[in-house]
Design a protein around this motif. Structure first.
Motif, short mmCIF file in Angstrom:
data_model
loop_
_atom_site.label_atom_id
_atom_site.label_comp_id
_atom_site.label_asym_id
_atom_site.label_seq_id
_atom_site.Cartn_x
_atom_site.Cartn_y
_atom_site.Cartn_z
N ARG A 1 0.84 -1.21 0.00
CA ARG A 1 0.00 0.00 0.00
C ARG A 1 0.87 1.26 0.00
O ARG A 1 0.58 2.22 -0.71
CB ARG A 1 -0.91 -0.03 1.23
N THR B 1 1.10 4.30 -2.90
CA THR B 1 0.97 5.71 -2.56
C THR B 1 2.19 6.48 -3.08
O THR B 1 2.05 7.56 -3.65
CB THR B 1 0.85 5.89 -1.04
N GLN C 1 2.00 9.41 -5.95
CA GLN C 1 2.37 10.78 -5.62
C GLN C 1 3.62 11.24 -6.37
O GLN C 1 4.27 12.20 -5.98
CB GLN C 1 2.58 10.92 -4.11
N HIS D 1 4.48 7.57 4.14
CA HIS D 1 3.72 6.62 3.32
C HIS D 1 3.43 5.35 4.10
O HIS D 1 2.32 4.80 4.02
CB HIS D 1 4.49 6.28 2.04
N ALA E 1 -0.31 4.17 5.11
CA ALA E 1 -0.78 2.88 4.60
C ALA E 1 -1.26 1.99 5.74
O ALA E 1 -2.31 1.35 5.65
CB ALA E 1 0.33 2.19 3.82
#
Length: 85
Positions: free
Chosen positions: A43, A47, A51, A61, A65
């Motif tokens: 996850r 991200t 980004q 992050h 997550a």
């Protein structure tokens, strides 16, 4: 130390096995909701990519997550889907 002091000290300590079982049972529910490190890493990586793959935000992050996965599991637990087979 006399005999009365020993028995009083023993009365103050909680019984071992029943206390350990209660703690284990309460933590079992917590660990079921915790995502595995692989899930969090996956996850967090998505991200990071979404980004713009900018370095320097690995911890943010990861934490985001982990929080998202825990929140999703809490929702499924609240709505009764957690233990369905």
């Amino acid at each position: 130390m006399n005999r009365n002091q020993i028995s009083q000290d023993q009365e103050k300590t909680p019984s071992g096995p029943s206390r350990a079982i209660g703690v284990a049972e309460s933590r079992r529910g917590e660990t079921e909701l915790m995502p595995s490190p692989d899930e969090v890493a996956r996850r967090a990586y998505f991200t990071y990519v979404n980004q713009g793959s900018l370095p320097g935000h690995e911890v943010q992050h990861w934490l985001a997550a982990e929080a998202e996965l825990i929140a999703e599991r809490n929702l499924t637990r609240v709505h009764g889907y957690h233990n369905r087979t």
